[in-house]
Each structure stands twice: as C-alpha cells, then as structure tokens.
Design a protein around this motif. Structure first.
Motif, PDB file in Angstrom:
ATOM      1  N   ILE A 116      10.315 -41.316  55.930  1.00 58.80           N
ATOM      2  CA  ILE A 116       9.448 -40.519  54.971  1.00 58.80           C
ATOM      3  C   ILE A 116       8.817 -39.518  55.675  1.00 58.80           C
ATOM      4  CG2 ILE A 116       7.785 -40.349  53.093  1.00 58.80           C
ATOM      5  CD1 ILE A 116       8.338 -43.283  52.518  1.00 58.80           C
ATOM      6  N   SER A 118       6.526 -36.266  55.515  1.00 56.92           N
ATOM      7  CA  SER A 118       5.351 -35.524  54.768  1.00 56.92           C
ATOM      8  C   SER A 118       4.238 -34.825  55.504  1.00 56.92           C
ATOM      9  CB  SER A 118       4.922 -36.637  53.754  1.00 56.92           C
ATOM     10  OG  SER A 118       4.165 -36.012  52.819  1.00 56.92           O
ATOM     11  N   SER A 124       1.846 -39.278  50.320  1.00 60.13           N
ATOM     12  CA  SER A 124       2.829 -40.164  50.545  1.00 60.13           C
ATOM     13  C   SER A 124       2.319 -41.526  50.786  1.00 60.13           C
ATOM     14  CB  SER A 124       3.101 -39.581  52.165  1.00 60.13           C
ATOM     15  OG  SER A 124       1.689 -39.553  52.826  1.00 60.13           O
ATOM     16  N   GLU A 128       4.394 -44.557  49.402  1.00 59.94           N
ATOM     17  CA  GLU A 128       4.885 -45.713  50.065  1.00 59.94           C
ATOM     18  C   GLU A 128       4.550 -47.021  49.675  1.00 59.94           C
ATOM     19  OE1 GLU A 128       5.107 -46.493  54.831  1.00 59.94           O
ATOM     20  OE2 GLU A 128       3.003 -46.058  54.125  1.00 59.94           O
ATOM     21  N   SER A 139       8.543 -50.280  54.269  1.00 58.96           N
ATOM     22  CA  SER A 139       7.955 -48.968  54.958  1.00 58.96           C
ATOM     23  C   SER A 139       6.693 -49.183  55.684  1.00 58.96           C
ATOM     24  CB  SER A 139       7.837 -48.030  53.684  1.00 58.96           C
ATOM     25  OG  SER A 139       7.668 -46.536  54.463  1.00 58.96           O
ATOM     26  N   GLU A 142       2.198 -44.879  58.866  1.00 51.17           N
ATOM     27  CA  GLU A 142       2.280 -43.903  59.869  1.00 51.17           C
ATOM     28  C   GLU A 142       2.424 -44.379  61.313  1.00 51.17           C
ATOM     29  OE1 GLU A 142      -0.436 -40.717  59.402  1.00 51.17           O
ATOM     30  OE2 GLU A 142      -0.649 -41.168  57.223  1.00 51.17           O
ATOM     31  N   LYS A 184       6.894 -43.957  57.801  1.00 53.09           N
ATOM     32  CA  LYS A 184       6.167 -42.690  57.125  1.00 53.09           C
ATOM     33  C   LYS A 184       5.779 -41.828  58.535  1.00 53.09           C
ATOM     34  CE  LYS A 184       2.301 -42.527  55.332  1.00 53.09           C
ATOM     35  NZ  LYS A 184       1.045 -42.769  54.308  1.00 53.09           N
TER      36      LYS A 184
END
Length: 318
Positions: A116, A118, A124, A128, A139, A142, A184
């Motif tokens: 992902i 973003s 986000s 997620e 997922s 970060e 992400k």
C-alpha cells in the motif's frame, strides 16, 4: 661312462628343478598352459572385484533414491504451481518457503504480495485495519518507518525479501495460511528516493501495488496540522492518537481549528499533487490500482474491488 655321466647330470637337473618347484608351493605350473598368478594376487583381485560390485550397487541405489526424491519435489512443485488463473496473472502468485517456520498443510496455498503506497493523513491506517479484518489478508504496517531499514537500497531490498518470504511477525501476520501478504509504505520513507530500483524489484518479485491518496489535498494538509498539534497538546486524556477509533474521539479532535499560512497554501497543495503524479508516472509499469480515501468512505464497493485485485474471497470488511 660318458653316457652315464650325461644321464646323471640330467637326473640331477630334473631333481633340482623338482626341488625348486617344491620350494615355491604357490607356483602352480601347467605343462600345457600359462602359469597361474600367485594366490595373494588372486585374493586381491577377487576382493577388488567384490568391492567394485558393491560400489556399483550402492551407486545405483543412491541414484534411484535421488531420482525418486527429485521427482517427488518436482511433482510437488508442479502441483503448487497450477492455480486456475489467466496466464498473465501467474507471475503474481507465489509459494514462499519461510526459514523461521513451516507452512505445513498450507505450503501449496498461493500467496499474493502487495504494498500500500500512500501519504500521511490519507486514511491508510483505517484502510489497513479494514484489510486486516479479512482472514486471508496480512498487512504489516509502516515497515519502513524505521530509518535503519531504509538507509540505502540494500537495506530496503533485504527488508522486502524477508517480509515477502513471510519471515515477518507482527500482530497482523496470519503467516501460515495467508493468501495476501504486504505492507504499508509512505512516499517519504525512501519510496521515491530509490524509485527506479524499487519499481524494478516490484516487477521482478510480482508485487501488486495499491496507491491510496486523497482527492481533497487541502483536507489532508489540515489533517497533518491537526495531528502535529495533538502530538503536543494530547487532547485525548493526555495521550496522542494519530487515528481515532470512535465518534467521540473524532469530535474532540475536530474542535481544533488550525491556522493556515495562506501565502504558502497554494504552493504546498501543488507540490503535494505533483509528488503524487510523479509517483504514479514512475510506477506505471507495475500491476497497480489507484484508490482514493473519499471512494472508500462513500462507496464500500471499493473494498470489494480491492479484494478482487488481491485475489481473495470478497467479504464485508469492518
């Protein structure tokens, strides 16, 4: 007398030869054929022949075992690589083999890799959370918010290799039987700094990209200012929360009215929009879909499209 002497010498010669034969008991001599080799040589040759036969037999057994093992591995690999998918999508289906655990009965369950992409304050985190409510999607947040994981392209690729091999453990990881596994990644976390190498990696690895942005760039900037303010003010019971989880929390944070720098407002909006366009241009060769925060809010069918894109069973996400 001469004849007797000659016969006597001949007799002595025959006796000498006989005695010599008696002195060499292993020398078996035939009057009509070649002499046999000594017994130690025969024993050595027989032992050598026996060793040769054993070696050949052992080699054949080992070769048969290897053939059976290899054929079993090939058969297993073939069985794992026959999903009923269009040919152009096969490169995006994987069968990872983690080093830290065994997938067991799920080893032949195909896995799709995704990322992902973003920007902060684009929804986000909420998106997620919705994805992770699906039992087949993992997922992992970060991943590159830590600087050591993105200090250079080598550290980035090493992190991605470990993650996409499913050797990554977070609260969201459904490692064994997951069907879609990803992370992400924010644009300002090294994604655009090494865009050419990352685009090449994503294509080679067969990673699907979900671009998530906001159509209303002004609202995103206001959200950034509000988040920065709350980091110091800690309006929710003395704690800072980047993402609210209730209507009451949202109403409290919404009371803050940021002051905008009008002179820089338009340039900031234009820079943010250009940043997004550059990203989409550089990664247009990847398998991707473009999603907007406003679409998720207004149209829940957008989440169904995401699930179809990831190749997982479509269900209601909440």
């Amino acid at each position: 007398m001469v004849m007797l002497a000659c016969s006597g010498q001949a007799g002595e010669t025959e006796i000498g030869q006989y005695s010599k034969q008696k002195m060499h008991p292993y020398l078996l001599k035939s009057s009509k054929g070649a002499p046999f080799p000594p017994r130690p040589i025969l024993v050595f040759l027989i032992a050598l022949f026996g060793f040769y036969v054993c070696y050949i037999s052992f080699s054949q057994i080992t070769l048969e075992n290897r053939v059976e093992k290899n054929s079993g591995e090939v058969q297993s690999e073939i069985l794992c690589q026959k999903p009923y998918l269009p040919h152009e999508e096969l490169r995006y289906v994987h069968f990872p083999k983690p080093e830290s655990y065994s997938r067991g009965e799920c080893s032949c369950n195909p896995v799709r890799f995704f990322v992902i992409v973003s920007m902060q304050r684009s929804g986000s985190g909420w998106f997620e959370t919705l994805l992770n409510s699906h039992p087949n999607i993992s997922s992992n947040g970060e991943t590159f918010n830590r600087v050591d994981r993105r200090e250079n392209i080598s550290s980035i690729l090493q992190t991605l290799d470990k993650l996409y091999n499913l050797d990554w453990f977070t609260s969201a990881a459904k490692n064994e039987c997951t069907a879609a596994f990803g992370l992400k990644w924010m644009l300002n976390q090294g994604f655009m700094d090494h865009r050419d190498d990352i685009a090449s990696y994503l294509n080679k690895k067969g990673v699907s990209v979900i671009f998530l942005f906001r159509r209303n760039t002004l609202r995103r900037l206001i959200s950034v200012l509000a988040n920065d303010y709350d980091r110091d003010a800690k309006q929710l019971n003395g704690t800072h929360k980047s993402h609210v989880h209730s209507k009451e929390e949202a109403e409290i944070l919404a009371k803050f009215k940021p002051v905008l720098d009008v002179s820089n407002l338009i340039p900031n909006i234009r820079n943010a929009e250009k940043y997004i366009r550059d990203c989409l241009d550089h990664f247009n060769t990847t398998r991707h879909m473009i999603l907007y925060y406003e679409d998720i809010v207004r149209n829940r069918n957008a989440l169904s499209q995401v699930q179809e894109f990831l190749g997982v069973p479509v269900r209601k996400l909440d």
